[in-house]
Design a protein around this motif. Structure first.
Motif, PDB file in Angstrom:
ATOM      1  N   GLU A   9       0.834  -1.204   0.000  1.00 55.38           N
ATOM      2  CA  GLU A   9       0.000   0.000   0.000  1.00 55.38           C
ATOM      3  C   GLU A   9       0.866   1.250   0.000  1.00 55.38           C
ATOM      4  N   GLY A  10       1.915   1.269   0.805  1.00 56.10           N
ATOM      5  CA  GLY A  10       2.802   2.435   0.876  1.00 56.10           C
ATOM      6  C   GLY A  10       3.511   2.715  -0.440  1.00 56.10           C
ATOM      7  N   ILE A  11       3.996   1.653  -1.072  1.00 60.07           N
ATOM      8  CA  ILE A  11       4.655   1.810  -2.375  1.00 60.07           C
ATOM      9  C   ILE A  11       3.662   2.335  -3.403  1.00 60.07           C
ATOM     10  N   ALA A  12       2.467   1.734  -3.433  1.00 52.16           N
ATOM     11  CA  ALA A  12       1.454   2.132  -4.411  1.00 52.16           C
ATOM     12  C   ALA A  12       0.971   3.561  -4.168  1.00 52.16           C
ATOM     13  N   MET A  13       0.876   3.966  -2.908  1.00 52.43           N
ATOM     14  CA  MET A  13       0.422   5.316  -2.585  1.00 52.43           C
ATOM     15  C   MET A  13       1.404   6.353  -3.132  1.00 52.43           C
ATOM     16  N   GLU A  14       2.697   6.037  -3.126  1.00 54.92           N
ATOM     17  CA  GLU A  14       3.698   6.948  -3.675  1.00 54.92           C
ATOM     18  C   GLU A  14       3.540   7.095  -5.188  1.00 54.92           C
ATOM     19  N   ILE A  15       3.064   6.040  -5.848  1.00 57.95           N
ATOM     20  CA  ILE A  15       2.822   6.100  -7.291  1.00 57.95           C
ATOM     21  C   ILE A  15       1.581   6.944  -7.576  1.00 57.95           C
ATOM     22  N   GLY A  16       0.551   6.760  -6.749  1.00 54.88           N
ATOM     23  CA  GLY A  16      -0.662   7.555  -6.890  1.00 54.88           C
ATOM     24  C   GLY A  16      -1.905   6.751  -6.564  1.00 54.88           C
ATOM     25  N   LYS A  17      -2.859   7.382  -5.900  1.00 55.62           N
ATOM     26  CA  LYS A  17      -4.069   6.678  -5.467  1.00 55.62           C
ATOM     27  C   LYS A  17      -5.022   6.333  -6.596  1.00 55.62           C
ATOM     28  N   THR A  18      -4.769   6.819  -7.790  1.00 60.84           N
ATOM     29  CA  THR A  18      -5.588   6.409  -8.930  1.00 60.84           C
ATOM     30  C   THR A  18      -4.823   5.444  -9.834  1.00 60.84           C
ATOM     31  N   SER A  19      -3.679   4.968  -9.371  1.00 56.80           N
ATOM     32  CA  SER A  19      -2.844   4.072 -10.176  1.00 56.80           C
ATOM     33  C   SER A  19      -3.335   2.623 -10.087  1.00 56.80           C
ATOM     34  N   PRO A  20      -3.026   1.832 -11.099  1.00 52.64           N
ATOM     35  CA  PRO A  20      -3.345   0.401 -11.039  1.00 52.64           C
ATOM     36  C   PRO A  20      -2.664  -0.293  -9.857  1.00 52.64           C
ATOM     37  N   GLU A  21      -1.481   0.169  -9.481  1.00 54.98           N
ATOM     38  CA  GLU A  21      -0.759  -0.426  -8.353  1.00 54.98           C
ATOM     39  C   GLU A  21      -1.513  -0.226  -7.036  1.00 54.98           C
ATOM     40  N   TYR A  22      -2.067   0.975  -6.844  1.00 56.30           N
ATOM     41  CA  TYR A  22      -2.829   1.256  -5.621  1.00 56.30           C
ATOM     42  C   TYR A  22      -4.103   0.412  -5.601  1.00 56.30           C
ATOM     43  N   TYR A  23      -4.771   0.332  -6.729  1.00 57.34           N
ATOM     44  CA  TYR A  23      -5.984  -0.483  -6.842  1.00 57.34           C
ATOM     45  C   TYR A  23      -5.672  -1.924  -6.448  1.00 57.34           C
ATOM     46  N   LYS A  24      -4.621  -2.479  -7.014  1.00 51.08           N
ATOM     47  CA  LYS A  24      -4.251  -3.866  -6.741  1.00 51.08           C
ATOM     48  C   LYS A  24      -3.870  -4.070  -5.271  1.00 51.08           C
ATOM     49  N   ALA A  25      -3.202  -3.105  -4.677  1.00 53.57           N
ATOM     50  CA  ALA A  25      -2.727  -3.230  -3.297  1.00 53.57           C
ATOM     51  C   ALA A  25      -3.821  -3.042  -2.253  1.00 53.57           C
ATOM     52  N   CYS A  26      -4.824  -2.230  -2.555  1.00 50.46           N
ATOM     53  CA  CYS A  26      -5.768  -1.816  -1.508  1.00 50.46           C
ATOM     54  C   CYS A  26      -7.213  -2.262  -1.696  1.00 50.46           C
ATOM     55  N   SER A  27      -7.571  -2.771  -2.863  1.00 45.18           N
ATOM     56  CA  SER A  27      -8.971  -3.136  -3.089  1.00 45.18           C
ATOM     57  C   SER A  27      -9.221  -4.604  -2.772  1.00 45.18           C
ATOM     58  N   LEU A  28      -8.595  -5.090  -1.707  1.00 46.24           N
ATOM     59  CA  LEU A  28      -8.769  -6.487  -1.333  1.00 46.24           C
ATOM     60  C   LEU A  28      -9.021  -6.635   0.156  1.00 46.24           C
TER      61      LEU A  28
END
Length: 128
Positions: A9-28
């Motif tokens: 979640e922390g790594i993905a948040m640095e990329i951006g909260k609308t990024s595919p990485e954030y979606y994958k990390a936090c929507s579970l």
């Protein structure tokens, strides 16, 4: 239910909260494997999570950390915020841990994006 921070979640948040990485990390939701079996939930399928203040569709996975029966985790962020109670017990922070939820299979429901959830919460999202 417990919300928590995770390295993904922390790594993905640095990329951006609308990024595919954030979606994958936090929507579970991380669940105990026995609970998933009892509820008829297959790993990597969508579920609907209800609390006293809302609901959200997320993807169920077997817990990657200690996840005792009856306990589940959603990483802190947009999806968890849809179901976190607003009461603070005079701490000034919402109750991010230790609140009751109901989890039901929802294999035909779609997990919304962070932008959809945020805009829906304030009445700005329009379904096409």
């Amino acid at each position: 239910m417990i919300t928590h921070r995770a390295i993904e979640e922390g790594i993905a948040m640095e990329i951006g909260k609308t990024s595919p990485e954030y979606y994958k990390a936090c929507s579970l939701i991380e669940m105990n494997e026995l609970d998933m079996d009892i509820l008829g939930i297959a790993e990597n399928t969508n579920v609907q999570v209800f609390s006293e203040c809302g609901q959200v569709i997320v993807t169920a996975v077997i817990g990657k950390q200690i996840c005792d029966p009856g306990l589940c985790h959603i990483r802190q962020g947009v999806w968890a915020n849809q179901i976190v109670p607003s009461r603070t017990q005079s701490t000034g922070a919402p109750q991010y841990s230790g609140f009751l939820v109901t989890v039901e299979p929802a294999p035909n429901e779609r997990v919304k994006s962070a932008l959809e959830l945020i805009q829906s919460a304030v009445g700005l999202w329009k379904e096409l």
